[in-house]
Structure formats: C-alpha cells, structure tokens
Scaffold this active site. Structure first.
Site, PDB file in Angstrom:
ATOM      1  N   ARG A 112       0.819  -1.235   0.000  1.00 31.28           N
ATOM      2  CA  ARG A 112       0.000   0.000   0.000  1.00 31.28           C
ATOM      3  C   ARG A 112       0.841   1.269   0.000  1.00 31.28           C
ATOM      4  O   ARG A 112       0.399   2.329   0.426  1.00 31.28           O
ATOM      5  CB  ARG A 112      -0.978   0.014   1.175  1.00 31.28           C
ATOM      6  CG  ARG A 112      -1.968  -1.127   1.142  1.00 31.28           C
ATOM      7  CD  ARG A 112      -3.323  -0.722   1.689  1.00 31.28           C
ATOM      8  NE  ARG A 112      -4.297  -1.737   1.409  1.00 31.28           N
ATOM      9  CZ  ARG A 112      -4.510  -2.794   2.173  1.00 31.28           C
ATOM     10  NH1 ARG A 112      -3.814  -2.949   3.280  1.00 31.28           N
ATOM     11  NH2 ARG A 112      -5.417  -3.677   1.849  1.00 31.28           N
ATOM     12  N   LYS A 134       3.305  11.526 -11.551  1.00 32.86           N
ATOM     13  CA  LYS A 134       2.502  10.619 -12.387  1.00 32.86           C
ATOM     14  C   LYS A 134       3.287   9.328 -12.579  1.00 32.86           C
ATOM     15  O   LYS A 134       4.428   9.352 -13.042  1.00 32.86           O
ATOM     16  CB  LYS A 134       2.207  11.237 -13.745  1.00 32.86           C
ATOM     17  CG  LYS A 134       1.088  12.248 -13.722  1.00 32.86           C
ATOM     18  CD  LYS A 134       0.703  12.647 -15.135  1.00 32.86           C
ATOM     19  CE  LYS A 134      -0.379  13.716 -15.105  1.00 32.86           C
ATOM     20  NZ  LYS A 134      -0.671  14.234 -16.458  1.00 32.86           N
ATOM     21  N   GLU A 176       9.699  17.673 -25.138  1.00 31.72           N
ATOM     22  CA  GLU A 176       9.153  17.942 -23.798  1.00 31.72           C
ATOM     23  C   GLU A 176       9.795  19.196 -23.199  1.00 31.72           C
ATOM     24  O   GLU A 176       9.144  19.961 -22.491  1.00 31.72           O
ATOM     25  CB  GLU A 176       9.375  16.741 -22.856  1.00 31.72           C
ATOM     26  CG  GLU A 176       8.665  15.461 -23.265  1.00 31.72           C
ATOM     27  CD  GLU A 176       7.170  15.436 -22.926  1.00 31.72           C
ATOM     28  OE1 GLU A 176       6.605  16.464 -22.508  1.00 31.72           O
ATOM     29  OE2 GLU A 176       6.564  14.349 -23.110  1.00 31.72           O
ATOM     30  N   LYS A 225       7.698  23.135 -14.166  1.00 30.59           N
ATOM     31  CA  LYS A 225       6.825  21.984 -13.915  1.00 30.59           C
ATOM     32  C   LYS A 225       6.499  21.858 -12.431  1.00 30.59           C
ATOM     33  O   LYS A 225       5.349  21.598 -12.062  1.00 30.59           O
ATOM     34  CB  LYS A 225       7.459  20.687 -14.447  1.00 30.59           C
ATOM     35  CG  LYS A 225       6.529  19.504 -14.189  1.00 30.59           C
ATOM     36  CD  LYS A 225       6.647  18.357 -15.122  1.00 30.59           C
ATOM     37  CE  LYS A 225       5.543  17.345 -14.772  1.00 30.59           C
ATOM     38  NZ  LYS A 225       5.669  16.076 -15.423  1.00 30.59           N
ATOM     39  N   GLU A 235      -4.326  17.509 -11.330  1.00 30.90           N
ATOM     40  CA  GLU A 235      -4.732  17.834 -12.694  1.00 30.90           C
ATOM     41  C   GLU A 235      -6.218  18.132 -12.834  1.00 30.90           C
ATOM     42  O   GLU A 235      -6.940  17.512 -13.621  1.00 30.90           O
ATOM     43  CB  GLU A 235      -4.329  16.699 -13.656  1.00 30.90           C
ATOM     44  CG  GLU A 235      -4.311  17.167 -15.105  1.00 30.90           C
ATOM     45  CD  GLU A 235      -3.725  16.145 -16.068  1.00 30.90           C
ATOM     46  OE1 GLU A 235      -2.583  15.718 -15.859  1.00 30.90           O
ATOM     47  OE2 GLU A 235      -4.429  15.784 -17.019  1.00 30.90           O
ATOM     48  N   ARG A 239      -2.664  21.981 -14.537  1.00 31.14           N
ATOM     49  CA  ARG A 239      -1.735  20.907 -14.921  1.00 31.14           C
ATOM     50  C   ARG A 239      -2.057  20.319 -16.295  1.00 31.14           C
ATOM     51  O   ARG A 239      -1.199  19.747 -16.946  1.00 31.14           O
ATOM     52  CB  ARG A 239      -1.715  19.812 -13.843  1.00 31.14           C
ATOM     53  CG  ARG A 239      -0.654  18.775 -14.133  1.00 31.14           C
ATOM     54  CD  ARG A 239      -0.356  17.838 -12.990  1.00 31.14           C
ATOM     55  NE  ARG A 239       0.720  16.932 -13.372  1.00 31.14           N
ATOM     56  CZ  ARG A 239       1.343  16.121 -12.551  1.00 31.14           C
ATOM     57  NH1 ARG A 239       1.005  16.094 -11.273  1.00 31.14           N
ATOM     58  NH2 ARG A 239       2.298  15.325 -12.983  1.00 31.14           N
ATOM     59  N   ASN A 243      -0.126  18.676 -20.810  1.00 31.33           N
ATOM     60  CA  ASN A 243      -0.454  17.667 -21.824  1.00 31.33           C
ATOM     61  C   ASN A 243      -0.390  18.238 -23.234  1.00 31.33           C
ATOM     62  O   ASN A 243      -0.816  17.583 -24.197  1.00 31.33           O
ATOM     63  CB  ASN A 243      -1.861  17.097 -21.570  1.00 31.33           C
ATOM     64  CG  ASN A 243      -1.940  16.428 -20.213  1.00 31.33           C
ATOM     65  OD1 ASN A 243      -0.970  15.814 -19.773  1.00 31.33           O
ATOM     66  ND2 ASN A 243      -3.068  16.552 -19.540  1.00 31.33           N
ATOM     67  N   HIS A 246       0.015  16.075 -26.272  1.00 35.95           N
ATOM     68  CA  HIS A 246      -0.059  14.661 -25.883  1.00 35.95           C
ATOM     69  C   HIS A 246      -1.314  13.937 -26.342  1.00 35.95           C
ATOM     70  O   HIS A 246      -1.290  12.720 -26.514  1.00 35.95           O
ATOM     71  CB  HIS A 246       0.131  14.519 -24.370  1.00 35.95           C
ATOM     72  CG  HIS A 246       1.568  14.645 -23.960  1.00 35.95           C
ATOM     73  ND1 HIS A 246       2.278  15.816 -24.124  1.00 35.95           N
ATOM     74  CD2 HIS A 246       2.439  13.758 -23.433  1.00 35.95           C
ATOM     75  CE1 HIS A 246       3.521  15.638 -23.689  1.00 35.95           C
ATOM     76  NE2 HIS A 246       3.644  14.394 -23.273  1.00 35.95           N
ATOM     77  N   HIS A 250      -0.375  10.598 -28.136  1.00 39.24           N
ATOM     78  CA  HIS A 250      -0.740   9.249 -27.684  1.00 39.24           C
ATOM     79  C   HIS A 250      -1.467   8.479 -28.783  1.00 39.24           C
ATOM     80  O   HIS A 250      -1.298   7.265 -28.927  1.00 39.24           O
ATOM     81  CB  HIS A 250      -1.574   9.325 -26.404  1.00 39.24           C
ATOM     82  CG  HIS A 250      -0.744   9.702 -25.205  1.00 39.24           C
ATOM     83  ND1 HIS A 250      -1.282  10.090 -24.009  1.00 39.24           N
ATOM     84  CD2 HIS A 250       0.600   9.745 -25.035  1.00 39.24           C
ATOM     85  CE1 HIS A 250      -0.309  10.358 -23.144  1.00 39.24           C
ATOM     86  NE2 HIS A 250       0.839  10.158 -23.751  1.00 39.24           N
ATOM     87  N   HIS A 265       8.122   8.485 -28.249  1.00 42.29           N
ATOM     88  CA  HIS A 265       7.247   9.427 -27.542  1.00 42.29           C
ATOM     89  C   HIS A 265       7.631  10.862 -27.878  1.00 42.29           C
ATOM     90  O   HIS A 265       6.765  11.692 -28.175  1.00 42.29           O
ATOM     91  CB  HIS A 265       7.348   9.192 -26.030  1.00 42.29           C
ATOM     92  CG  HIS A 265       6.459  10.112 -25.236  1.00 42.29           C
ATOM     93  ND1 HIS A 265       5.086  10.091 -25.329  1.00 42.29           N
ATOM     94  CD2 HIS A 265       6.759  11.115 -24.362  1.00 42.29           C
ATOM     95  CE1 HIS A 265       4.574  11.023 -24.533  1.00 42.29           C
ATOM     96  NE2 HIS A 265       5.572  11.659 -23.943  1.00 42.29           N
TER      97      HIS A 265
HETATM   98  N1  GLY Z   1       3.594  14.684 -18.152  1.00 41.26           N
HETATM   99  C1  GLY Z   1       2.572  15.585 -17.817  1.00 41.26           C
HETATM  100  C2  GLY Z   1       2.373  15.753 -16.360  1.00 41.26           C
HETATM  101  O1  GLY Z   1       3.196  15.317 -15.580  1.00 41.26           O
HETATM  102  O2  GLY Z   1       1.386  16.297 -15.945  1.00 41.26           O
END
Ligand code: GLY
Length: 358
Positions: A112, A134, A176, A225, A235, A239, A243, A246, A250, A265
């Site tokens: 956990r 993330k 990025e 960031k 998010e 946040r 993206n 993205h 994706h 990517h």
């Molecule tokens: N890679 C996008 C984020 O961390 O929100």
C-alpha cells in the site's frame, strides 16, 4: 554543493528536486537511508553501479515501451518482496521515463505504498517524467492508462548521467523541453532551448560541452513543472497544460505500435504540438495579420532542432484513439492549444468538432 527545488502542499514538502554535478554526490543522501532497493534500466547500468555500496539489493530492467506493463510492475513488486523490502524501504529508480513510471507505480502500490526516489538518466525524464508524481503503465496499446499520482521522495538531477545517451535518445526529450517553455516562457528559455538544440544538431552530440546550458535549461523546466504541479497536483485545471501535444501524440503512438513504425514518444509529442498549433490557429480566427503564425514558427524551430513535424496518419484514422484519451470527459477532450509562445490555453472540443475544424 547541490541546489533544490521543492514541490510543497499545505506547508509540507511533497517532493524535492535536487540538482548536483554528478551521481556520486547522491551518496551523501543515500548513506542516511538504511533500506534502499535499486531498480535500474540496464542501459543506465554504468551510472547505477556507482550507487551499489548504498543499496541492499538491485534489479536490472530491460526497458522498452512494450515492457511498460502491469506484469512488469508486478515483477518489481515480487522482487521487492523476495528481497525483504518492508514499509521502511526506499525504492530508487535509475533510468528513463519508462523505468521511473513503472518503479513509481510499483512503489505506490507495494504494501500500500513505500517511499521512492528517482535518478532520471534521459532528458525526457529529467524535464518531465520524473517530476510531478505521475506513475503508470500502458494498457493494450494505449499509453499510461493505468497509474497513480504519488510524489517521489526526491528526484536527483545531474548532467553527467546524460553522457552515455545516444544523440537520438537525448533528442527524444527535446520536444518535452520545448513544450515546457511554450507553456511558460517567463524565463525566456524557449529561444535559448531552440538555440542549444540547433547547435547540438549542427555540431554533433558532445554532452560534456553543453553541461552548463543543459543544467540551466533542465533547472528552468523543472522549476516551471514543479510550480504547476504544486498549484494543481491532481490535474483539475492548470496541470492539463502539461499535456500540450499529448492527446495527438498518444494517438500517434497507438497507431505506431499497431503498424510497427516505431515512432518514439518525443517524436510523437513534437508532431502533436504542431497539430495542436494548427488547431489553435483555426480556433483563433482573430489572429493579427502580418504576425508569423505560431504553427509556422514552431514548425521551423522544431525542424531546425531535427524534430519531426509531419503527422504520418490521417486525422480521421486517429479519431478512435483520440476518443480514448484518458483526460476525456463527457465526450469532450481538453485540447491544449498554443496561441503564442507562453500563451497556451485549454479548449474543450469533441473529436468530431476537432475534425471539422482541422
Ligand atoms: N507529463 C505531464 C504531467 O506530468 O502532468
């Protein structure tokens, strides 16, 4: 002497981004830890081995997008169990974004949740994947569909670990890096990043020659960031800007995995940002005439940096994959659109609306 950027919440430090000169300096932090379990990408083995004397056990991974699965996370958890890791353990991940995403996920569910820390060894992981909590793995051929948001105890940044990266892998993080400064250019780093990447492309990849510039730009990107994550960890708003590119990326990666064309990517993000810029221009019809279009500017800059800008798939063929975007709500996608460098906004559109506009 190392510097530190903190991600805080309600007066507590959630995560620390520690910047040093070389991975050996991390020893002074690890010697205070008694239960460190090291998981590393075999490609970063030369760096990881420098930490051997500080860890109880270590595990090498052979990583690739196809290995980013729940079963790989399970294997890491089984290894932790068999190695005797208890709730005091610190899982230290050394590698690129696939390694850090999988280890972060393993650590966030093992017993956990145990503490974890990262040493990102690619530009992509330094400026994006290893910051912000993330974690995740792919589901079928859909990217990062399973995962958690849980912050690393710390993320160690030093430029020396980039020396063993092939040029193409370094450039896989370029989109990025640029993405971050397209979102927030208050430090005027966008042009500096383009200049550096263009120069490296022209002169050849000799990482040591660029340590000061790389460290500076990684610091600026990490600061942007960390600030966004601090303001919107889960998010719900700001946040989402991270993206940028993205949603399209994706979908491109999904198709590339199906047809085996091997688009990375970073390449997909570069193409995705250009598609988002094209959409931004169509959405913003009141663009002042005479001004260079954002799409043209980004396309030129990206090509100068050796990044791809042309989407190999027809948009209508990508519609299904775009609909599966994990950020979709009530049939609407939060498209992240760059109107200018430093002016990026969310526009909610259905996939059909997007197709009609583009
Ligand atoms: N890679 C996008 C984020 O961390 O929100």
């Amino acid at each position: 002497m190392s510097a530190e950027i903190q991600i805080r919440s309600d007066g507590h430090v959630l995560s620390r981004i520690i910047e040093g000169k070389c991975i050996e300096e991390l020893g002074s932090i690890l010697e205070k830890e008694k239960h460190t379990y090291l998981v590393y990408d075999r490609k970063a083995g030369g760096h990881a081995r420098k930490l051997d004397s500080f860890v109880k056990a270590s595990l090498a991974l052979d990583t690739g997008e196809e290995s980013k699965t729940l079963s790989s996370v399970e294997k890491i958890c089984i290894w932790l169990l068999e190695s005797g890791a208890d709730r005091n353990a610190l899982l230290l991940a050394v590698g690129g974004g696939i390694t850090t995403d999988m280890c972060g996920m393993a650590a966030s569910i093992y017993k956990r949740g145990i503490r974890f820390a990262y040493v990102p060894t690619t530009l992509l992981a330094q400026v994006d994947a290893a910051i912000g909590g993330k974690t995740g793995v792919n589901l079928l051929s859909y990217k990062n569909m399973l995962g958690t948001i849980r912050q690393s105890e710390f993320t160690w940044m030093s430029p020396d670990v980039l020396t063993t990266l092939p040029e193409e892998e370094f450039f896989d993080g370029a989109a990025e890096l640029l993405k971050t400064f397209i979102i927030d250019n208050t430090s005027h780093s966008y042009s500096a990043a383009v200049r550096m990447l263009r120069t490296i492309r022209a002169d050849g990849w000799a990482p040591e020659d660029y340590f000061p510039q790389i460290s500076h730009l990684v610091h600026e990107a990490a600061t942007v960031k960390a600030g966004i994550v601090e303001r919107d960890q889960f998010e719900n708003g700001e946040r989402r800007l991270l993206n940028l590119g993205h949603t399209f990326a994706h979908a491109i990666e999904h198709h590339s995995r199906l047809d085996g064309s091997g688009i990375t990517h970073g390449e997909a993000v570069a193409i995705g940002i250009i598609l988002a810029a094209r959409l931004a221009e169509k959405v913003k019809k009141d663009m002042p005439s005479g001004r260079k279009s954002i799409c043209d500017r980004l396309s030129q800059d990206f090509q100068d940096c050796g990044l791809p800008v042309k989407c190999p798939y027809a948009l209508k063929d990508m519609a299904e994959a775009i609909r599966k975007d994990k950020k979709a709500e009530d049939g609407k996608i939060h498209f992240v659109l760059p109107f200018e460098i430093g002016d990026v906004r969310i526009v909610d559109l259905s996939v059909d609306e997007m197709l009609a506009i583009l």
